[in-house]
Design a protein around this motif. Structure first.
Motif, mmCIF file in Angstrom:
data_model
loop_
_atom_site.group_PDB
_atom_site.id
_atom_site.type_symbol
_atom_site.label_atom_id
_atom_site.label_comp_id
_atom_site.label_asym_id
_atom_site.label_seq_id
_atom_site.Cartn_x
_atom_site.Cartn_y
_atom_site.Cartn_z
ATOM 1 N N LEU A 158 0.918 -1.767 0.662
ATOM 2 C CA LEU A 158 -0.033 -0.317 -0.173
ATOM 3 C C LEU A 158 0.686 1.647 -0.418
ATOM 4 C CD1 LEU A 158 -2.521 -0.766 2.848
ATOM 5 C CD2 LEU A 158 -3.056 -0.427 0.180
ATOM 6 N N ILE A 159 1.897 1.023 0.611
ATOM 7 C CA ILE A 159 2.244 2.428 1.108
ATOM 8 C C ILE A 159 3.532 2.552 -0.445
ATOM 9 C CG2 ILE A 159 4.854 3.183 1.793
ATOM 10 C CD1 ILE A 159 3.982 1.910 4.537
ATOM 11 N N THR A 160 3.651 1.588 -1.264
ATOM 12 C CA THR A 160 4.509 1.810 -2.630
ATOM 13 C C THR A 160 3.613 1.791 -3.420
ATOM 14 O OG1 THR A 160 5.809 -0.220 -1.505
ATOM 15 C CG2 THR A 160 6.144 0.872 -4.146
ATOM 16 N N LEU A 161 2.669 1.441 -3.814
ATOM 17 C CA LEU A 161 1.367 1.784 -4.744
ATOM 18 C C LEU A 161 0.619 2.450 -4.882
ATOM 19 C CD1 LEU A 161 1.542 -1.913 -5.707
ATOM 20 C CD2 LEU A 161 2.618 -0.513 -6.726
ATOM 21 N N ILE A 162 0.178 3.208 -4.173
ATOM 22 C CA ILE A 162 -1.308 3.094 -3.207
ATOM 23 C C ILE A 162 -1.475 4.724 -4.022
ATOM 24 C CG2 ILE A 162 -1.132 4.438 -1.496
ATOM 25 C CD1 ILE A 162 -4.428 3.325 -0.552
ATOM 26 N N ASN A 163 -0.266 5.881 -3.544
ATOM 27 C CA ASN A 163 -0.484 7.129 -4.989
ATOM 28 C C ASN A 163 -0.526 6.580 -6.312
ATOM 29 O OD1 ASN A 163 -1.381 8.563 -3.199
ATOM 30 N ND2 ASN A 163 1.189 10.045 -3.179
ATOM 31 N N PRO A 164 0.122 6.118 -6.460
ATOM 32 C CA PRO A 164 0.398 5.521 -7.581
ATOM 33 C C PRO A 164 -0.776 5.230 -8.650
ATOM 34 C CG PRO A 164 3.001 4.900 -7.211
ATOM 35 C CD PRO A 164 1.991 5.111 -6.212
ATOM 36 N N PHE A 165 -1.167 3.928 -7.662
ATOM 37 C CA PHE A 165 -2.443 4.176 -8.241
ATOM 38 C C PHE A 165 -3.175 4.806 -8.845
ATOM 39 C CE2 PHE A 165 -6.876 1.113 -7.484
ATOM 40 C CZ PHE A 165 -6.641 0.347 -8.407
ATOM 41 N N ILE A 166 -3.215 5.255 -7.356
ATOM 42 C CA ILE A 166 -5.065 6.774 -7.631
ATOM 43 C C ILE A 166 -4.722 7.154 -8.681
ATOM 44 C CG2 ILE A 166 -5.253 8.883 -6.341
ATOM 45 C CD1 ILE A 166 -7.018 6.422 -4.635
ATOM 46 N N GLU A 167 -3.348 8.222 -9.111
ATOM 47 C CA GLU A 167 -3.443 9.014 -9.856
ATOM 48 C C GLU A 167 -3.204 8.098 -11.249
ATOM 49 O OE1 GLU A 167 0.671 11.455 -12.096
ATOM 50 O OE2 GLU A 167 0.383 9.965 -9.523
ATOM 51 N N LEU A 168 -3.494 6.990 -11.735
ATOM 52 C CA LEU A 168 -3.708 6.126 -12.958
ATOM 53 C C LEU A 168 -5.496 6.191 -13.104
ATOM 54 C CD1 LEU A 168 -1.002 3.357 -13.087
ATOM 55 C CD2 LEU A 168 -1.005 5.184 -15.110
ATOM 56 N N TRP A 169 -6.269 5.700 -11.820
ATOM 57 C CA TRP A 169 -7.144 5.171 -12.060
ATOM 58 C C TRP A 169 -7.804 6.297 -11.932
ATOM 59 C CZ3 TRP A 169 -10.649 4.740 -6.469
ATOM 60 C CH2 TRP A 169 -11.389 4.213 -6.442
ATOM 61 N N ILE A 170 -8.246 7.548 -11.804
ATOM 62 C CA ILE A 170 -8.476 9.010 -11.663
ATOM 63 C C ILE A 170 -7.789 10.318 -11.250
ATOM 64 C CG2 ILE A 170 -10.735 7.967 -10.022
ATOM 65 C CD1 ILE A 170 -9.414 8.476 -7.867
ATOM 66 N N GLY A 171 -6.872 10.248 -11.310
ATOM 67 C CA GLY A 171 -6.148 12.142 -11.482
ATOM 68 C C GLY A 171 -5.112 12.308 -10.698
ATOM 69 N N SER A 172 -4.634 12.724 -10.704
ATOM 70 C CA SER A 172 -2.951 13.329 -9.906
ATOM 71 C C SER A 172 -3.720 14.661 -9.466
ATOM 72 C CB SER A 172 -1.968 13.515 -10.587
ATOM 73 O OG SER A 172 -2.752 15.172 -10.751
ATOM 74 N N GLN A 173 -5.403 15.130 -8.971
ATOM 75 C CA GLN A 173 -5.979 15.600 -8.343
ATOM 76 C C GLN A 173 -6.987 14.724 -7.273
ATOM 77 O OE1 GLN A 173 -7.145 14.387 -11.351
ATOM 78 N NE2 GLN A 173 -9.319 14.486 -11.542
ATOM 79 N N MET A 174 -7.041 13.613 -7.283
ATOM 80 C CA MET A 174 -7.154 13.037 -6.703
ATOM 81 C C MET A 174 -6.555 12.319 -5.248
ATOM 82 S SD MET A 174 -10.687 12.865 -6.373
ATOM 83 C CE MET A 174 -11.650 13.374 -8.328
ATOM 84 N N LEU A 175 -5.133 13.205 -5.084
ATOM 85 C CA LEU A 175 -4.187 12.592 -4.371
ATOM 86 C C LEU A 175 -3.850 13.358 -3.260
ATOM 87 C CD1 LEU A 175 -1.111 12.196 -6.707
ATOM 88 C CD2 LEU A 175 -2.228 10.628 -5.481
ATOM 89 N N ILE A 176 -3.389 12.771 -1.712
ATOM 90 C CA ILE A 176 -3.651 13.616 -0.959
ATOM 91 C C ILE A 176 -1.964 12.769 -0.881
ATOM 92 C CG2 ILE A 176 -5.969 12.544 -0.511
ATOM 93 C CD1 ILE A 176 -4.840 11.027 1.643
ATOM 94 N N GLY A 177 -1.533 13.630 0.604
ATOM 95 C CA GLY A 177 -0.029 13.727 0.743
ATOM 96 C C GLY A 177 0.541 12.858 1.043
ATOM 97 N N THR A 178 1.619 12.605 0.807
ATOM 98 C CA THR A 178 3.133 11.130 1.508
ATOM 99 C C THR A 178 2.736 11.408 3.089
ATOM 100 O OG1 THR A 178 3.801 11.413 -0.755
ATOM 101 C CG2 THR A 178 5.046 10.391 0.892
#
Length: 508
Positions: free
Chosen positions: A324-344
């Motif tokens: 989850l730590i490694t993949l969750i942000n890249p997955f969110i970005e591919l899935w619904i876009g970088s505008q949906m990301l939260i901070g590390t």
């Protein structure tokens, strides 16, 4: 049927249900975001949390009920089962009434709780809330009957019913989202389908357990009621702790930040919950078996299997935490876009609590199966106070990370205290070995995590599907290789390896 066979059946049906559920949830969530928007998603997540807080009225009766049914079910004492189920039926009717009254009383405060609701009017918010409230209160008229299914170690029956309901509900909701883009109809459709499911479940369980419809010929004695009442009193405090920690984050985010952020966080929660649901199938499928184990086996055997159970818990939750730590942000970005990301920082805090929760689940499940509720009843209250105080203070100073810092700190209280109680009460041991193992497991976890965190920015420099898939391969490989290298000499590893060999040979 043996404990292992029941657990295997529960796990098999649980995985099938969750695979289907996971696929449909991601399809539905994607369509939801692009048709209705993240604000409505935030309202959806917030109301789920509010109604979960209202479930405090349940007072831990369900947990106490499951424990009290283990023995009469094992002995096929139908008269005592009827007496217990009669008691629980009326208890849950009172719960439904309490939840309804308190839920209605909260309506004037919705505008205060929901910050920056945007295009959603106050009247709409009230209508949506009433649908959620109806779904919650109607559940109490049926849910108590599932306790008998659980006591028989046949959780797969409940899983299958819920899976079928979920599939129908999600398909109907997807059609509504695409064709009408209407949140009200989205909620009403689910409410109607779930109502039909509850009517069906009530009739099905009455047919499966026809003796429950017979007149109750005996009442529970004072001696039989005393442990149930004692456990419920203790579980009230446990319930306060659980609710204040895991059902208030969205309320705090909505009140101190905004409802849209609730929607953003809920995307991460969906992914983490999906992973957790797969792991919990294993752990929750074994609880009933542990209840039977504790009632029939000696302390040494119980301790041996607890160590194996915990070892499996570390491997599953440790690997999942790294993934989850490694993949969750890249997955969110591919899935619904970088505008949906939260901070590390927030992600690290959420996953840290997730990893600690994995250890807590192992201890708590064994504790529940053993009926230990009273000895640690004040820990939940302490957790509640610590979580709310720290979260409210820090969210005002540093924003979103402050809420999850409070969550992590309160979790550590449980991680440090409850194992000591379980070891002393069930196994007659000091518990020092548990904390030594915890430190060792953490060191085993950190090494592959650091390796992957070093490789991640290099491999995912230009994020795309191909390099993301390659990263998934590395995440699947590297932690498990390190786990085998560090853990292969432990007794728990050898026990599981022998068990796998026996099962493989048995299928030939």
């Amino acid at each position: 049927m043996s404990r292992i066979k029941y657990a295997s059946k529960n796990i098999k049906y649980g995985y099938l249900g969750n695979l289907l559920s996971l696929l449909l949830k991601f399809i539905s969530r994607t369509i939801f975001i692009y048709t209705i928007g993240v604000t409505y998603l935030g309202v959806n997540g917030l109301y789920v949390n509010i109604l979960s807080v209202l479930s405090f009225a349940e007072l831990g009766i369900g947990t106490a009920m499951n424990y009290s049914l283990y023995k009469p079910v094992a002995e096929n004492d139908k008269e005592k089962i009827k007496a217990l189920m009669h008691l629980y039926k009326y208890a849950y009717r009172w719960i439904a009434l309490i939840v309804t009254v308190v839920g209605l009383a909260l309506i004037p405060f919705l505008d205060t709780i929901i910050k920056e609701s945007g295009i959603i009017s106050s009247n709409e918010l009230i209508i949506y809330y009433l649908i959620f409230l109806f779904n919650t209160t109607s559940t109490y008229f049926v849910v108590y009957k599932y306790s008998l299914v659980s006591a028989e170690q046949k959780n797969y029956l409940q899983t299958n019913i819920q899976t079928i309901t979920m599939v129908i509900t999600t398909i109907v909701q997807i059609i509504i989202l695409i064709s009408l883009k209407n949140f009200l109809l989205y909620l009403i459709s689910a409410a109607l389908i779930e109502l039909i499911q509850k009517i069906f479940v009530n009739r099905y369980l009455n047919k499966r357990y026809p003796f429950l419809l017979d007149d109750v010929t005996r009442k529970l004695t004072k001696e039989e009621k005393e442990p149930i009442i004692k456990n419920i009193k203790a579980l009230v405090l446990h319930k306060i702790g659980d609710i204040s920690v895991y059902q208030t984050d969205n309320i705090l985010i909505s009140s101190f930040i905004n409802i849209t952020t609730v929607g953003l966080v809920s995307n991460y929660t969906l992914i983490i919950s999906a992973v957790t649901s797969f792991l919990n199938i294993i752990f929750n499928s074994l609880i009933s078996g542990f209840g039977n184990l504790i009632a029939t086996e000696n302390t040494d055997k119980q301790y041996e299997l607890f160590k194996v159970y915990r070892f499996v818990g570390f491997w599953c939750y440790g690997f999942a935490s790294i993934a989850l730590i490694t993949l969750i942000n890249p997955f969110i970005e591919l899935w619904i876009g970088s505008q949906m990301l939260i901070g590390t920082t927030v992600i690290y805090l959420i996953i840290s609590d997730y990893y600690l929760k994995g250890h807590r689940i192992v201890v708590n499940n064994f504790k529940v199966a053993a009926g230990i509720f009273d000895e640690d009843k004040y820990i939940g209250l302490i957790q509640a106070i610590v979580n709310l105080v720290i979260s409210i203070i820090l969210v005002k100073k540093i924003g979103l990370p402050g809420i999850f810092i409070g969550t992590v700190i309160q979790g550590l209280i449980s991680n440090m205290s409850r194992p000591f109680i379980v070891y002393r009460k069930i196994f007659g041991r000091s518990g020092i070995e548990y904390y030594v193992d915890s430190l060792f497991y953490l060191c085993v976890l950190i090494v592959p995590l650091l390796v992957l965190e070093f490789m991640k920015p290099i491999i995912l420099m230009n994020l795309g599907i191909s390099n993301f898939v390659f990263m998934i391969f590395l995440v699947a490989l590297i932690p498990n290789v390190f786990f085998v290298l560090f853990l292969r000499k432990r007794k728990e590893f050898k026990y599981l390896l022998d068990l796998i060999k026996i099962r493989v040979k048995g299928r030939r």
